[in-house]
Design a protein around this motif. Structure first.
Motif, PDB file in Angstrom:
ATOM      1  N   SER A 161       0.814  -1.222   0.000  1.00  0.00           N
ATOM      2  CA  SER A 161       0.000   0.000   0.000  1.00  0.00           C
ATOM      3  C   SER A 161       0.844   1.268   0.000  1.00  0.00           C
ATOM      4  O   SER A 161       0.411   2.295  -0.526  1.00  0.00           O
ATOM      5  CB  SER A 161      -0.942  -0.006   1.210  1.00  0.00           C
ATOM      6  OG  SER A 161      -0.200  -0.229   2.385  1.00  0.00           O
ATOM      7  N   SER A 162       2.056   1.202   0.557  1.00  0.00           N
ATOM      8  CA  SER A 162       2.856   2.433   0.708  1.00  0.00           C
ATOM      9  C   SER A 162       3.149   3.148  -0.606  1.00  0.00           C
ATOM     10  O   SER A 162       3.083   4.377  -0.645  1.00  0.00           O
ATOM     11  CB  SER A 162       4.161   2.129   1.439  1.00  0.00           C
ATOM     12  OG  SER A 162       3.919   1.322   2.547  1.00  0.00           O
ATOM     13  N   ASP A 176       8.669  -8.505  -6.690  1.00  0.00           N
ATOM     14  CA  ASP A 176       8.305  -9.791  -6.077  1.00  0.00           C
ATOM     15  C   ASP A 176       6.943 -10.262  -6.580  1.00  0.00           C
ATOM     16  O   ASP A 176       6.255  -9.553  -7.312  1.00  0.00           O
ATOM     17  CB  ASP A 176       8.363  -9.706  -4.544  1.00  0.00           C
ATOM     18  CG  ASP A 176       7.665  -8.469  -3.969  1.00  0.00           C
ATOM     19  OD1 ASP A 176       6.974  -7.752  -4.721  1.00  0.00           O
ATOM     20  OD2 ASP A 176       7.801  -8.227  -2.763  1.00  0.00           O
ATOM     21  N   TYR A 208       0.871  -9.842  -7.929  1.00  0.00           N
ATOM     22  CA  TYR A 208       1.502  -8.521  -7.948  1.00  0.00           C
ATOM     23  C   TYR A 208       1.540  -7.912  -9.346  1.00  0.00           C
ATOM     24  O   TYR A 208       1.460  -6.696  -9.500  1.00  0.00           O
ATOM     25  CB  TYR A 208       2.891  -8.593  -7.322  1.00  0.00           C
ATOM     26  CG  TYR A 208       2.866  -8.527  -5.801  1.00  0.00           C
ATOM     27  CD1 TYR A 208       1.680  -8.293  -5.110  1.00  0.00           C
ATOM     28  CD2 TYR A 208       4.021  -8.693  -5.058  1.00  0.00           C
ATOM     29  CE1 TYR A 208       1.647  -8.228  -3.732  1.00  0.00           C
ATOM     30  CE2 TYR A 208       4.004  -8.612  -3.671  1.00  0.00           C
ATOM     31  CZ  TYR A 208       2.815  -8.379  -3.002  1.00  0.00           C
ATOM     32  OH  TYR A 208       2.794  -8.291  -1.634  1.00  0.00           O
ATOM     33  N   GLY A 218       9.064  -0.473  -0.409  1.00  0.00           N
ATOM     34  CA  GLY A 218       8.391  -0.263   0.857  1.00  0.00           C
ATOM     35  C   GLY A 218       9.146  -1.084   1.887  1.00  0.00           C
ATOM     36  O   GLY A 218      10.196  -1.659   1.587  1.00  0.00           O
ATOM     37  N   VAL A 219       8.613  -1.153   3.096  1.00  0.00           N
ATOM     38  CA  VAL A 219       9.234  -2.012   4.109  1.00  0.00           C
ATOM     39  C   VAL A 219       8.119  -2.696   4.890  1.00  0.00           C
ATOM     40  O   VAL A 219       7.082  -2.082   5.172  1.00  0.00           O
ATOM     41  CB  VAL A 219      10.175  -1.188   5.035  1.00  0.00           C
ATOM     42  CG1 VAL A 219       9.442  -0.101   5.803  1.00  0.00           C
ATOM     43  CG2 VAL A 219      10.946  -2.101   5.978  1.00  0.00           C
ATOM     44  N   HIS A 252      11.079  -6.573   6.342  1.00  0.00           N
ATOM     45  CA  HIS A 252      11.400  -7.162   5.028  1.00  0.00           C
ATOM     46  C   HIS A 252      11.393  -6.093   3.936  1.00  0.00           C
ATOM     47  O   HIS A 252      10.683  -5.099   4.016  1.00  0.00           O
ATOM     48  CB  HIS A 252      10.483  -8.341   4.688  1.00  0.00           C
ATOM     49  CG  HIS A 252       9.063  -8.028   4.353  1.00  0.00           C
ATOM     50  ND1 HIS A 252       8.000  -8.481   5.104  1.00  0.00           N
ATOM     51  CD2 HIS A 252       8.514  -7.341   3.326  1.00  0.00           C
ATOM     52  CE1 HIS A 252       6.869  -8.083   4.554  1.00  0.00           C
ATOM     53  NE2 HIS A 252       7.149  -7.372   3.477  1.00  0.00           N
ATOM     54  N   ALA A 297      11.072  -6.022  -0.372  1.00  0.00           N
ATOM     55  CA  ALA A 297      10.470  -6.953  -1.322  1.00  0.00           C
ATOM     56  C   ALA A 297       9.871  -8.077  -0.473  1.00  0.00           C
ATOM     57  O   ALA A 297       9.153  -7.781   0.476  1.00  0.00           O
ATOM     58  CB  ALA A 297      11.483  -7.429  -2.349  1.00  0.00           C
ATOM     59  N   PHE A 298      10.214  -9.342  -0.724  1.00  0.00           N
ATOM     60  CA  PHE A 298       9.753 -10.401   0.177  1.00  0.00           C
ATOM     61  C   PHE A 298      10.961 -11.064   0.841  1.00  0.00           C
ATOM     62  O   PHE A 298      10.931 -12.247   1.154  1.00  0.00           O
ATOM     63  CB  PHE A 298       8.915 -11.425  -0.583  1.00  0.00           C
ATOM     64  CG  PHE A 298       7.436 -11.149  -0.584  1.00  0.00           C
ATOM     65  CD1 PHE A 298       6.783 -10.673   0.555  1.00  0.00           C
ATOM     66  CD2 PHE A 298       6.663 -11.410  -1.710  1.00  0.00           C
ATOM     67  CE1 PHE A 298       5.408 -10.444   0.558  1.00  0.00           C
ATOM     68  CE2 PHE A 298       5.288 -11.192  -1.710  1.00  0.00           C
ATOM     69  CZ  PHE A 298       4.658 -10.705  -0.579  1.00  0.00           C
ATOM     70  N   ASN A 303      -0.674  -9.116   5.268  1.00  0.00           N
ATOM     71  CA  ASN A 303      -1.179  -9.051   3.888  1.00  0.00           C
ATOM     72  C   ASN A 303      -2.563  -9.677   3.718  1.00  0.00           C
ATOM     73  O   ASN A 303      -3.176  -9.547   2.654  1.00  0.00           O
ATOM     74  CB  ASN A 303      -0.172  -9.700   2.928  1.00  0.00           C
ATOM     75  CG  ASN A 303       1.068  -8.830   2.767  1.00  0.00           C
ATOM     76  OD1 ASN A 303       1.181  -7.777   3.400  1.00  0.00           O
ATOM     77  ND2 ASN A 303       1.991  -9.239   1.922  1.00  0.00           N
ATOM     78  N   ARG A 336      -5.176  -8.612   4.711  1.00  0.00           N
ATOM     79  CA  ARG A 336      -6.165  -7.563   4.418  1.00  0.00           C
ATOM     80  C   ARG A 336      -6.430  -7.424   2.920  1.00  0.00           C
ATOM     81  O   ARG A 336      -7.493  -6.974   2.515  1.00  0.00           O
ATOM     82  CB  ARG A 336      -5.737  -6.225   5.027  1.00  0.00           C
ATOM     83  CG  ARG A 336      -4.510  -5.581   4.387  1.00  0.00           C
ATOM     84  CD  ARG A 336      -4.054  -4.406   5.258  1.00  0.00           C
ATOM     85  NE  ARG A 336      -3.115  -3.515   4.600  1.00  0.00           N
ATOM     86  CZ  ARG A 336      -1.805  -3.746   4.488  1.00  0.00           C
ATOM     87  NH1 ARG A 336      -1.279  -4.879   4.972  1.00  0.00           N
ATOM     88  NH2 ARG A 336      -1.028  -2.869   3.897  1.00  0.00           N
ATOM     89  N   LYS A 341       4.938   1.295  11.052  1.00  0.00           N
ATOM     90  CA  LYS A 341       6.245   1.082  10.424  1.00  0.00           C
ATOM     91  C   LYS A 341       7.383   1.723  11.243  1.00  0.00           C
ATOM     92  O   LYS A 341       8.553   1.632  10.843  1.00  0.00           O
ATOM     93  CB  LYS A 341       6.255   1.675   9.007  1.00  0.00           C
ATOM     94  CG  LYS A 341       5.285   1.013   8.044  1.00  0.00           C
ATOM     95  CD  LYS A 341       5.705  -0.407   7.710  1.00  0.00           C
ATOM     96  CE  LYS A 341       4.667  -1.161   6.910  1.00  0.00           C
ATOM     97  NZ  LYS A 341       4.457  -0.678   5.569  1.00  0.00           N
TER      98      LYS A 341
HETATM   99  C1  GLP Z   1       4.566  -6.570   0.978  1.00  0.00           C
HETATM  100  C2  GLP Z   1       5.508  -6.412  -0.231  1.00  0.00           C
HETATM  101  C3  GLP Z   1       6.633  -5.469   0.040  1.00  0.00           C
HETATM  102  C4  GLP Z   1       6.066  -4.245   0.733  1.00  0.00           C
HETATM  103  C5  GLP Z   1       5.566  -4.609   2.093  1.00  0.00           C
HETATM  104  C6  GLP Z   1       4.892  -3.462   2.825  1.00  0.00           C
HETATM  105  O1  GLP Z   1       4.623  -7.802   1.596  1.00  0.00           O
HETATM  106  N1  GLP Z   1       6.054  -7.634  -0.722  1.00  0.00           N
HETATM  107  O2  GLP Z   1       7.285  -5.134  -1.168  1.00  0.00           O
HETATM  108  O3  GLP Z   1       7.073  -3.278   0.887  1.00  0.00           O
HETATM  109  O4  GLP Z   1       4.743  -5.733   2.060  1.00  0.00           O
HETATM  110  O5  GLP Z   1       3.574  -3.320   2.416  1.00  0.00           O
HETATM  111  P1  GLP Z   1       2.682  -2.083   2.778  1.00  0.00           P
HETATM  112  O6  GLP Z   1       3.246  -0.926   2.061  1.00  0.00           O
HETATM  113  O7  GLP Z   1       1.313  -2.447   2.307  1.00  0.00           O
HETATM  114  O8  GLP Z   1       2.753  -1.939   4.249  1.00  0.00           O
END
Ligand code: GLP
Length: 261
Positions: A38-39, A67, A80, A132-133, A138, A140-141, A165, A167, A203
Motif C-alpha cells: 500500500s505504501s 516480487d 503482484y 516499501g518495508v 522485510h 520486497a519479500f 497481507n 487484508r 512502520k
Molecule cells: C509486501 C511487499 C513489500 C512491501 C511490504 C509493505 O509484503 N512484498 O514489497 O514493501 O509488504 O507493504 P505495505 O506498504 O502495504 O505496508
C-alpha cells in the motif's frame, strides 16, 4: 542515506514521485523497479497525474517488479503483476511488453528466477528502485534471515507478513500464499538509486532499525545502509522512533538547491 521526514502521506507521495521522475526526465530510457504494497500507491497516483498532465512520459522506460506470490497467476486480483497494472502501468504510457514480472505459476522456479536476473542485467540494471518495508523489516519479500548476498529466488513468508497481507485477501489468512518469489537483497542493492517510502506508526520500529539500527539479517531493510544512494521518504508517524529525527529534518530543510534526491 538521505532521510526525508514529511507531514503526511500526500507529501510523501509527491516527494517519492519526484525522486522517480527525476530519473525518467534525465534519462527517458530509465529502468525502473516497481514495488507493491500500500505504501507506494500514492507515488503511483502522483506519477500517473504527471503523465496525464503531459509533464512526464514512461514510453521509453522498462520496468521490473520486485516480487510475486507463488501460485497466483496473472488473472488473480492479488497477483503482484495484476496489482501493478491496476495501480500504475494501466495509467501511464509505459509499453506493457516492457513491464517484467516474476511468474508465480512457473513450473521450474530456479530457472525462471535465473532468467529474471539475466533480463535485469540485459536491460542494463535498475536505475531507480522504489521500495516499501514490511513491519518485520522485510524488503520486497526478503524476510528476516535473508542473506544480504541473495538473488531472485523462492522464499517462505513469515506468519507476520501473511497476517499483514491478509487484508488484501478479504482478511482470509488461508488465502495468502505461503511461498513467494522475490528479488534478492543482493539484487536490490545493485539498483543505482533506492527510494523507500513508509507511512504510519506501524512502520516506526522497522524504519528505526532500517535507518539507525545495527546492520543485521534480523532486519533485512538494514542492508540499505550498505548502499551509497538511498532516499528514505517517510511521514511523521513512521519517523516517531528515530533518535536523530531533528537532524534529518534540519538536513532536508537546509538542502542545497542544486542537490537532488
Ligand atoms: C509486501 C511487499 C513489500 C512491501 C511490504 C509493505 O509484503 N512484498 O514489497 O514493501 O509488504 O507493504 P505495505 O506498504 O502495504 O505496508
Amino acid at each position: 542515506m538521505e532521510v526525508v521526514i514529511l507531514e503526511d502521506a500526500h507529501q510523501v507521495a509527491v516527494a517519492g514521485a519526484e525522486a522517480i521522475a527525476q530519473h525518467v526526465i534525465d534519462t527517458p530510457t530509465s529502468v525502473i523497479g516497481l514495488a507493491t504494497g500500500s505504501s507506494p500507491l500514492g507515488v503511483y497516483r502522483e506519477l500517473a497525474a504527471r503523465v496525464q498532465a503531459g509533464s512526464l512520459s514512461f514510453a521509453g522506460c522498462t520496468a521490473f517488479l520486485l516480487d510475486e506470490y507463488v501460485g497466483l497467476g496473472p488473472g488473480h486480483p492479488q497477483a503482484y503483476r495484476t496489482v501493478i497494472d491496476r495501480e500504475f502501468t494501466d495509467h501511464v504510457d509505459i509499453d506493457g511488453a516492457h513491464v517484467c514480472g516474476l511468474d508465480g505459476l512457473a513450473e521450474d522456479i530456479p530457472t525462471m528466477c535465473e532468467a529474471y536476473e539475466e533480463a535485469i542485467a540485459q536491460a542494463g540494471g535498475i536505475d531507480v528502485q522504489l521500495l516499501g518495508v514490511g513491519t518485520d523489516g522485510h524488503i520486497a519479500f526478503n524476510e528476516p534471515g535473508s542473506s544480504f548476498a541473495s538473488r531472485t529466488r523462492i522464499k517462505n513468508l513469515t506468519g507476520q507478513t501473511r497476517r499483514d497481507n491478509a487484508r488484501f485477501f478479504d482478511g482470509d489468512l488461508t488465502a495468502v500464499p505461503q511461498h513467494c518469489l522475490t528479488q534478492g537483497i543482493g539484487t536490490i542493492l545493485e539498483a543505482r538509486h533506492l527510494v523507500l517510502v513508509a507511512l504510519g506508526v506501524g512502520k516506526a520500529e522497522a524504519v528505526r532499525e532500517l535507518i539507525e539500527g545495527p546492520v543485521s539479517a534480523l532486519w533485512p531493510a538494514t542492508a540499505l545502509q550498505l548502499h551509497r544512494h538511498v532516499t528514505v521518504i517517510i511521514d511523521e508517524a513512521a519517523a516517531s522512533d528515530l533518535k536523530l529525527a531533528d537532524y534529518y529534518r534540519e538536513c532536508y530543510a537546509s538542502k542545497p538547491a542544486w542537490q537532488r534526491f
